[in-house]
Design a protein around this motif. Structure first.
Motif, PDB file in Angstrom:
ATOM      1  N   UNK A  61      43.162  42.853  48.777  1.00 35.03           N
ATOM      2  CA  UNK A  61      41.806  43.344  48.961  1.00 35.03           C
ATOM      3  C   UNK A  61      40.785  42.375  48.363  1.00 35.03           C
ATOM      4  N   UNK A  62      39.496  42.711  48.548  1.00 41.33           N
ATOM      5  CA  UNK A  62      38.400  41.948  47.982  1.00 41.33           C
ATOM      6  C   UNK A  62      38.487  41.942  46.464  1.00 41.33           C
ATOM      7  N   UNK A  63      38.153  40.800  45.850  1.00 41.41           N
ATOM      8  CA  UNK A  63      38.283  40.648  44.409  1.00 41.41           C
ATOM      9  C   UNK A  63      37.401  41.581  43.621  1.00 41.41           C
ATOM     10  N   UNK A  64      36.147  41.779  44.060  1.00 41.03           N
ATOM     11  CA  UNK A  64      35.244  42.630  43.289  1.00 41.03           C
ATOM     12  C   UNK A  64      35.646  44.103  43.384  1.00 41.03           C
TER      13      UNK A  64
ATOM     14  N   UNK B  18      26.279  40.115  42.366  1.00 39.96           N
ATOM     15  CA  UNK B  18      27.397  39.521  43.081  1.00 39.96           C
ATOM     16  C   UNK B  18      26.950  38.415  44.011  1.00 39.96           C
ATOM     17  N   UNK B  19      27.872  37.545  44.314  1.00 45.74           N
ATOM     18  CA  UNK B  19      27.622  36.522  45.315  1.00 45.74           C
ATOM     19  C   UNK B  19      27.520  37.194  46.680  1.00 45.74           C
ATOM     20  N   UNK B  20      26.529  36.880  47.485  1.00 46.15           N
ATOM     21  CA  UNK B  20      26.406  37.537  48.801  1.00 46.15           C
ATOM     22  C   UNK B  20      27.663  37.419  49.636  1.00 46.15           C
ATOM     23  N   UNK B  21      28.419  36.350  49.438  1.00 45.64           N
ATOM     24  CA  UNK B  21      29.632  36.180  50.217  1.00 45.64           C
ATOM     25  C   UNK B  21      30.714  37.158  49.857  1.00 45.64           C
ATOM     26  N   UNK B  22      30.500  37.903  48.742  1.00 44.87           N
ATOM     27  CA  UNK B  22      31.520  38.832  48.295  1.00 44.87           C
ATOM     28  C   UNK B  22      31.205  40.267  48.696  1.00 44.87           C
TER      29      UNK B  22
END
Length: 923
Positions: A531-534, A914-918
């Protein structure tokens, strides 16, 4: 209909392993595969089947069953049992010899049965392939067995079917369940004409993989890989090449066995010439050597260990964990690092709406209408959509499925390019458009905003929700005046923004307490997820993990082995995101290289190689795949991380108990050896205080049940406050040998020897006096040897209670808390009394009835032995605090987690955002 490629392609003359790029343009791929939209001809398909082989996963030939069974008979402890049986039979004790042979056979069969799992993982992989599929051949739809698919076949993909081979979509859109390969429950959409910019093939929007399932949509796909060349086949190959290694306990038992064998044989060989020098005849010296050998061979050790582990297996089964290999119980107890996945293990595996911005009622109305899932009792569809429908129901805004579908005028399904879905519904005679989707797709189409919000404020809310690890959806609507729009482009414009929905698969409520328990025990926990890291980092934070770093899969790919070893050697816990099977395998290898004992959880096909490589693979019993369950050594029937903590406690208890009965058995070696030393060193002036048959009666009779009872001893206080046991630390330690030989053994030997001489001297014996069958002192001598036997048995009682704790006092665990031990001690007394007073047994074992005053001498023996050990443990408790550590890996509570990125994602995020890419996008 436009047809790409010829209907009758020329034969494929390339080698079977010739590679193609399935992500190249469709026309180029069809050309390279020598096929067309109308598929292959039946003749060409038959030729390619001969060339490429069946679409099956090959099974590696395992060890023949007879060889695997034979190995169990030459285990070091089994060899010692063979020696003991030979000695018993050679000494005329046929009953005891045969009993030992039965023990050897039973142990071998049990071990063989427990560990006969060699090919099960690959066999389970094959069950992920369907039996029959539909393809296009000669321009016609025909059913064929999945095993006869070939490269270049055109598959017809329909809802509810499992994908039989790796393929590229060439027409249509399919919603795919990839959980078997990625471990994540979120559905993904694959569309034939999507632009493929994914970093890895598993994320490609145009590729389908063997073993996954189509849960919605339909299309055509061209097969580019079959059998062992598929992603599933690659994982099967990884599983086959990963061999299980010895568990820590298996390694230690093997070392102990060889140590015992060396001591036993060495003692017998060394003292044989000593007996001759002391004046013994060759026959007497040989008898003396055999006695030493028998005294040093703990015949009951192997069955006791096996039965103790079996008891641990039964105990764990009652607490939600099924153990497939006995030694895995102890391996859990020595675990230093847990690598856990997220979905279903740390979480409930059920998406829930956590937060809603804007108007909750209007939001509920929209998500109730803009859906295709079944909200009924047997809910089916996208887990995210099910969660939205449940949210609407909780706010009394649910719309019955029949009414929803009747009032629907148009449906625009979600696709990966638009990143949204919409419906046009007849609400009281008015057509209304309802939209939900990724915020970055929906917000630009909104022209009207609530009074208390601006577009910039909403985008800031999106960033805030995404930064907390939530899956974020935007919902919007508009009134459709005039003719209802029938296509997505006309429907999804000029929208009114209504609100944002943040969803999360929430943590299991019992996991935080389990995390605290393993932290207290000094165990680190790394999260490894697809899954996504955040999202994973937020779950880690909620359950109390100190995961202060997030490492994405691309970064792991670019790391050298040395860099990965160094990363994992650093303090703290890590979230590994977007992982692949190779990454999990590399992480397990790196941890083991650092000397860690690794427990690895998993539930998907992709987890099988890492489950086999870890010291203990932990599979999910409910939501997991057969492949993972076959590859693992421990199966959680409740899919719950908390059960792992229970297993660790149980494993530690089992290992402690193995030490306890090893201590108990070793302590009796000294009083069994000392009589033979007295006989040898005196040159026969002191007769043998104990016979070989009496030693066998002790080792296989009186001590067996108390030793087994010690294997069921409850956990000692503070068990989970200790740090993990070092991998190299053995069952036998200096402290154990000090207690067994220098304290318990010496005290027992002094008491036993004193009892022997008291009986002889009371009868008028003096050194050198004859005690043979015709001598006047023969009966007294038999009573004296019986006194030695009875003294060892009574000392065993004191040793059994002393061995119950390594550090704590007997009072702290309770005198009667182990009722099985009380029963074992009672049996020991009754068994010894039978050997002493039953005439048939007296004749076999050379015993004689003891007089009451002799029995009275032995009564204090248990108390004296126990008291000596209790004083030593009390002295240790006063000198130093209990060994252990608390809170070795307590969470740092950091809200902003540093993300370790690869070069492609090197741009830093703004502080606290957060980074927008995340951002988490719906799939």
């Amino acid at each position: 209909m436009h047809i790409i490629g010829s209907a009758h392609p020329p034969p494929d003359r390339r080698e079977p392993d010739a590679a193609v790029d399935p992500r190249e343009p469709i026309a180029a791929l069809l050309r390279d595969l020598r096929t067309g939209y109308d598929g292959l001809t039946a003749r060409e398909a038959a030729r390619r089947l001969d060339l490429y082989g069946l679409n099956e996963l090959p099974l590696r030939r395992g060890t023949p069953w007879w060889a695997a069974l034979g190995r169990q008979f030459v285990h070091p402890l089994a060899l010692l049992l063979w020696v003991a049986a030979a000695l018993a039979l050679g000494s005329g004790a046929a009953a005891l010899g045969n009993a030992i042979l039965v023990v050897i056979v039973l142990n071998a069969v049990l071990a063989f049965w427990q560990e006969n799992q060699a090919e099960h993982a690959v066999r389970a992989l094959s069950r992920f392939l369907p039996d029959q599929v539909c393809v296009v051949r000669d321009g016609e739809r025909v059913p064929v067995p999945a095993s006869r698919l070939v490269r270049g076949d055109v598959l017809l993909i329909e809802e509810g079917e499992r994908i039989p081979a790796d393929a590229r979509l060439i027409a249509g859109t399919a919603e795919v369940d990839m959980s078997a390969l990625t471990g994540e429950s979120a559905l993904v959409v694959r569309t034939a004409d999507d632009a493929d910019t994914a970093d890895r093939s598993l994320d490609s929007p145009v590729l389908l993989f063997s073993g996954t399932a189509c849960v919605g949509g339909s299309g055509r796909a061209v097969v580019h890989s079959t059998g062992v060349h598929t992603e599933l086949g690659r994982i099967a190959a990884l599983s086959q090449h990963v061999h299980r290694e010895e568990s820590p306990l298996e390694h230690q038992v093997r070392r102990v066995a060889w140590l015992i064998a060396a001591v036993a044989v060495g003692a017998g060989a060394a003292f044989l010439p000593l007996g001759l020098l002391a004046g013994l005849s060759l026959g007497a010296a040989f008898l003396f050597a055999i006695g030493l050998l028998v005294a040093n061979v703990p015949e009951g050790l192997l069955p006791t260990i096996t039965l103790a582990l079996a008891a641990g297996v039964r105990s764990m089964a009652g607490r939600g964990a099924v153990v497939k290999r006995l030694s895995a119980v102890e391996t859990l107890g020595s675990t230093t690092v847990i690598c856990t996945d997220k979905t279903g293990t740390l979480t409930m595996n059920a998406m829930r709406v956590i937060e809603v911005t804007g108007n909750p009622g209007d939001t509920a109305d929209i998500v109730a209408r803009c859906a295709t899932a079944d909200p009924g009792e047997h809910a089916g569809g996208d887990p995210m959509e099910i969660a939205l429908l449940r949210y609407a129901a909780d706010r009394d805004r649910a719309v019955p499925m029949a009414r929803r579908d009747t009032e629907r005028l148009a449906l625009n399904d979600f696709d990966a390019q638009r990143k949204m879905m919409s419906t046009v519904d007849d609400i009281g005679g008015t057509a209304r458009v309802h939209v939900k989707g990724a915020p970055e797709a929906v917000l630009p189409r909104c022209t009207r905003w609530p009074r208390d919000a601006t577009a910039d404020q909403v985008r800031a809310q999106v960033d805030e929700l995404a930064g907390r690890g939530l899956r974020v959806l935007a919902v919007a609507r508009r009134r459709a005046d005039g003719a209802p729009p029938r296509d997505a482009e006309s429907a999804e414009q000029d929208l009114t923004f209504v609100g944002l929905v943040g969803l999360l698969d929430p943590p299991r409520p019992e996991v935080p307490a389990a995390v605290r328990a393993v932290h207290t025990a000094g165990i680190r926990v790394h999260v490894i997820t697809g899954d996504n890291g955040r999202t994973a980092a937020e779950i880690a934070r909620q359950v109390g993990l100190g995961a202060d770093r997030v490492v994405d899969g691309n970064t792991v790919d670019e790391m050298s082995d040395e860099r990965l070893d160094g990363l994992l050697a650093e303090p703290g816990e890590i979230v590994f995101a977007r992982t692949t099977p190779e990454m999990k395998l590399r992480i397990a290898d790196a941890l083991r290289q650092n000397g860690e004992v690794v427990a690895m959880t998993g539930d998907g096909v992709n987890d099988a190689p890492a489950l086999r490589r870890a010291d203990i693979g932990v599979a999910m019993g409910r939501g997991g795949t057969d492949v993972a369950r076959e590859a693992a050594t421990l199966i959680l029937t409740d899919d719950n991380f908390a059960t792992i903590a229970v297993g660790i406690e149980e494993g530690r208890r089992v290992f402690d108990n193995v030490r306890k009965f090893v201590l108990y058995i070793f302590a009796h070696a000294v009083p069994e050896v000392v009589p033979f030393l007295l006989f040898a060193l005196s040159g026969g002036a002191i007769p043998l205080p104990l016979t070989v048959l009496q030693i066998l009666a002790i080792d296989l009779g009186t001590e067996t049940l108390p030793a087994l009872a010690l294997g069921r001893e409850p956990a000692e206080p503070g068990l989970m406050d200790r740090p993990p046991r070092p991998r190299r630390e053995g069952v036998i330690t200096r402290w154990l040998l000090l207690r067994a030989w220098a304290l318990l053994g010496v005290v027992s030997a002094v008491l036993v020897t004193a009892g022997f001489f008291v009986v002889l001297f009371a009868a008028g014996w003096h050194p050198g006096a004859p005690v043979g069958p015709d001598a006047p002192l023969h009966h007294a001598y038999m009573q004296a040897t019986t006194m030695t036997f009875a003294g060892i048995v009574t000392c065993q009682l004191g040793t059994a209670f002393a061995a119950r704790t390594e550090w704590a006092s007997l009072r702290s665990v309770g005198l009667t808390s182990n009722r099985l031990l009380l029963a074992g001690c009672l049996f020991e007394i009754v068994f010894a009394a039978a050997l002493i007073y039953a005439p048939p047994l007296q004749a076999v074992f050379g015993t004689a009835a003891l007089e009451p005053w002799m029995v009275a001498i032995t009564l204090p023996f248990p108390v004296v032995v126990w008291a000596a050990d209790e004083l030593l443990r009390r002295h240790r408790r006063r000198r130093a605090p209990r060994p252990g550590t608390r809170g070795a890996f307590l969470p740092v509570g950091s809200a902003a987690l540093p993300v370790i990125r690869g070069p492609a994602e090197a741009r830093p995020a703004a502080p606290g955002r957060p980074n927008p890419g995340d951002r988490i996008r719906p799939q």
